[in-house]
Design an enzyme around this catalytic site. Structure first.
Site, short mmCIF file in Angstrom:
data_model
loop_
_atom_site.label_atom_id
_atom_site.label_comp_id
_atom_site.label_asym_id
_atom_site.label_seq_id
_atom_site.Cartn_x
_atom_site.Cartn_y
_atom_site.Cartn_z
N ASP A 480 36.22 50.33 41.89
CA ASP A 480 35.19 49.76 41.01
C ASP A 480 35.80 48.72 40.07
OD1 ASP A 480 32.70 49.48 39.87
OD2 ASP A 480 32.46 51.60 39.36
N ASP A 550 24.02 48.46 42.18
CA ASP A 550 23.76 49.74 41.52
C ASP A 550 22.29 50.12 41.62
OD1 ASP A 550 26.28 50.35 40.81
OD2 ASP A 550 26.11 49.79 38.70
C1 DGJ Z 1 29.49 51.36 38.45
C2 DGJ Z 1 29.25 51.62 39.90
O1 DGJ Z 1 28.55 50.57 40.45
C3 DGJ Z 1 28.53 52.95 40.05
O2 DGJ Z 1 28.18 53.16 41.38
C4 DGJ Z 1 29.45 54.03 39.54
O3 DGJ Z 1 30.58 54.11 40.35
C5 DGJ Z 1 29.83 53.74 38.10
N1 DGJ Z 1 30.35 52.40 37.94
C6 DGJ Z 1 30.87 54.72 37.62
O4 DGJ Z 1 31.33 54.41 36.39
#
Ligand code: DGJ
Length: 752
Positions: A480, A550
């Site tokens: 991430d 997301d």
């Molecule tokens: C942002 C990501 O896009 C989410 O899927 C998740 O992993 C969160 N970060 C976790 O902090």
């Protein structure tokens, strides 16, 4: 496939029999761009560049009397500032004597089979039979600067890649202030410009507008590709459609600040310049040093936007993605994030996994919150090796082994590029975060960005992440990256190099990605950056799939996945079903519709499946089984967009997959809001064999809410029915009448 230099007319021609790219040397070695388009049977190049006097266009001294040659109107290969071209330059530099005028002339060229890697940068690859490369060396007239323009044409796909290498031949430093990957000039302004804009949780919306006079720019100065703009542009004829007409696409193998600019001048010409953003960029080039620009991937197609995408998809799969997972079927994944956020224990994750595995899940991913004291997103990033005893008393290994015992693979979330102000790492090394003296750093999600321009920081990160990944038999990693870069500076570099840091950061990201992914060649890596902030070809060189967004709402996802598919194949898109009401937009949509949308990529769930009522669990088990049956076609077949959510009714979307061998076809259709007495949508399929017969293997759609026993269409199923290829392509197939919102349909066929 060939690259030819014609001594007589001083032209270079690259062709693979389907596309052709032509350049020509003029006068004292000016390199002009002549043509990029469909391969031509013959070409009378004499009048290809029509020279005429233009008031206000400066002429080289030797040709001042004739007044018909000017760089301000010559279509060019790599535009520079100062020698008569007033349009956007690709290269800007401050020379050792403080001046900024550049004048590039041909010096030499070389043609060779295959293509070379780019220094410090990820790039596409090909073996010697699949690609041929032309490198043209240009020299600045005062002698201190050399620019090598590199062009590779591919045999199996209609792509030309380009990059530039800029070298200081002088003794004193030169400051590069802009070094784009390419200039591409067009002899017309009658084109549309297609770009992808977005925001967090709403990435890659398609925007198509007619070109306007002057300069238009899509750019990022956020340190990554960004949610806001994709490093991609397409220009197309005004009449180009999804399946017909000429289109030119350009996308970068790059993950940092970029600029994608077009300029229409007063004489009906259009220039495209793309590459690293010149804004806040400076690179000190000392004697004998070379700066290499990121690679640009150019596609030309006469078959409309779909033709462009088919080429991009093939290119990404065959020449960008690499490693053992390139051709391996991607597992059905269940991720803990929206199910538990940071509130979990070893036992709760094992329970979560057990419930998912029972329904067919193959890979269980533990997301954020497993290390340090991280119960909220405001601490512990960087403390990767500090175990959270409370949540995982037996470490990662304890949990990983228990997941393996269930018969599933195990995956883990990391965010290696970041550090929390509240972390042991930051307390020990406050100078390891990007920042500038005498300024309090700005935070985003309560975190700072590590200064990956520094070797010591990179070594620490590689070491600590590798230590965690080696501590158990981990199968998958979600990598991430959750913030943009601000206060950009490094405590390890002097003042002349501070404006290099945004670029050096990206080189640093590539360095740690390379080292970590090479240390674990069998691990499946999925990149993520707050969803789709960094969905680009640079990252795909290291990690074969990306968390698309997301936002997992089925309605929003139609647009996000449709826009993303302009460049990236479905297999690279992480697409998950999540709980309702949806956590991003609060919408509730039927499970089947969420499934049909999410199964159009690398499929999984983002929810606790054990919490569903039994009937829904049975539905999920059926869906997972169906995905497994169809995933070869979805992951490795050809993808066709049929109806755009950005156009027409803006209430419907349709797309289709055809397996590589043409034997399986999957049609998917979404209709969001129900209309009273709504039209029956007929969809015409594409890419089939007109002479073949296709049998329906699966026919799924939501039930009408007011399903009436008298309605003979109720629960009507097509399974077992046959259709001819020409009927499906020319007459089409009617979708079912469903009286409810957020309806989705799937019909799959097998060629008999
Ligand atoms: C942002 C990501 O896009 C989410 O899927 C998740 O992993 C969160 N970060 C976790 O902090």
């Amino acid at each position: 496939m060939s690259i030819i230099f014609n001594e007589q007319d001083k032209s270079f021609t690259l062709t693979n029999g389907r596309i052709q790219y032509v350049m020509q040397l003029f006068l004292e070695g000016y390199l002009g761009h002549i043509y990029f388009g469909k391969a031509l049977k013959s070409f009378n190049i004499k009048r290809a560049f029509y020279q005429t006097e233009r008031e206000g266009a400066p002429n080289p001294a030797k040709h001042a009397d004739a007044r018909i040659f000017s760089l301000d109107v010559l279509p060019q290969e790599y535009s520079v500032y100062g020698s008569g071209d007033f349009r956007i330059p690709a290269l800007e530099a401050t020379l050792a004597n403080g001046t900024t005028t550049l004048d590039l002339r041909y010096h030499s060229h070389e043609i060779f089979s295959g293509k070379k890697d780019l220094a410090n940068l990820p790039s596409s690859y090909a073996n010697n039979d699949d690609a041929t490369t032309l490198e043209i060396t240009m020299r600045e007239v005062a002698g201190d600067l050399e620019v090598v323009l590199s062009y590779t044409i591919f045999n199996d796909v209609d792509v030309i890649t380009r990059h530039a290498r800029i070298k200081n031949l002088g003794q004193d430093p030169i400051a590069l202030r802009k070094a784009a990957s390419l200039t591409l000039d067009f002899p017309t302004d009658e084109m549309d410009r297609i770009s992808l804009w977005g925001k967090h949780a709403f990435e890659r919306n398609i925007e198509r507008t007619p070109l306007n006079h002057g300069i238009e720019i899509a750019a990022s100065s956020r340190g990554a590709t960004s949610h806001q703009h994709q490093n991609f542009l397409a220009l197309c004829d005004r009449t180009t459609t999804e399946f017909t007409g000429d289109v030119w696409g350009c996308s970068l193998v790059w993950s940092g600040n970029f600029e994608a600019a077009t300029e229409v001048n007063s004489f009906g010409n259009t220039r495209m310049v793309m590459g690293i953003n010149g804004f806040d960029f400076k690179w000190m080039l000392n004697h004998d040093e070379t700066f290499t620009t990121p690679e640009a991937v150019l596609v030309f197609s006469t078959d409309g936007l779909n033709g462009m995408s088919q080429n991009y998809h093939r290119f990404v799969q065959d020449h960008i993605v690499r490693g053992v997972h390139k051709n391996a079927v991607r597992p059905v994944l269940v991720n803990s994030w929206e199910a538990a956020y940071m509130n979990f224990t070893e036992d709760s994750i094992v329970k979560f996994a057990k419930d998912a595995v029972k329904l067919g899940a193959e890979l269980i991913v533990l997301d954020d919150g497993w290390f340090g004291v991280r119960d909220k997103d405001n601490c512990s990033l960087g403390d990767w090796t500090i175990l959270n005893q409370k949540k995982l008393p037996n470490g990662i290994k304890g949990l990983c082994d228990r997941i393996h015992d269930l018969g599933a693979k195990f995956g883990l979330w990391v965010e290696p590029e970041m550090v929390s102000p509240d972390s042991e790492l930051f307390r020990a090394h406050p100078d390891w975060a990007i920042g500038v003296p005498n300024h309090e750093r700005y935070q985003q999600r309560c975190q700072y960005v590590l200064d990956l321009s520094r070797q010591d920081v990179r070594d620490y990160i590689v070491e600590s992440i590798c230590q965690v990944l080696a501590s158990a038999d981990i199968d998958y990693v979600k990598w991430d990256m959750n913030r943009n870069l601000t206060d950009i500076g490094s405590f390890a570099y002097g003042k002349e190099q501070q404006q290099e840091i945004a670029t050096r950061f990206v080189f640093g990201v590539y360095d740690i990605m390379k080292r970590i992914t090479e240390a674990f060649p069998n691990m499946l890596f999925e990149s993520c950056a707050g969803g789709g902030r960094r969905f680009d070809m640079g990252i795909l060189c290291y990690m074969p799939q990306t968390w698309t967004s997301d936002n997992t709402d089925e309605v929003c996802r139609q647009k996000i996945q449709y826009g993303t598919s302009l460049i990236f194949p479905p297999i690279t898109m992480g697409c998950h079903v999540s709980a309702c009401p949806n956590h991003q937009v609060g919408r509730s949509t039927p499970m089947l519709s969420r499934f049909i949308c999410a199964m159009s990529g690398s499929f999984g769930y983002e929810m606790d499946l054990g919490k569903l009522p039994e009937a829904e669990q049975a539905e999920v088990a059926q869906h997972i089984a169906l995905y497994k049956e169809l995933r070869n076609t979805i992951q490795f077949g050809n993808f066709y967009r049929l109806m755009s959510p950005f156009e027409g009714t803006q209430n419907e979307t349709a797309w289709q997959f055809v397996s590589k061998d043409g034997n399986e076809v999957i049609l998917m259709y979404f209709r969001n809001l129900c209309q009273p007495q709504g039209n029956i949508r007929k969809l015409r399929l594409v890419g089939l064999d007109e002479n073949a017969t296709y049998e329906v293997t699966h026919h799924m759609y939501n039930q009408s809410l007011a399903c009436n026993a008298l309605d003979y269409l109720c629960n009507y199923k097509l399974e077992g029915d046959t259709f001819s290829g020409d009927e499906l392509m020319h007459f089409g197939v009617n979708m079912d009448k469903v009286d409810r919102d957020f309806a989705a349909y799937l019909i799959s066929f097998k060629r008999k």
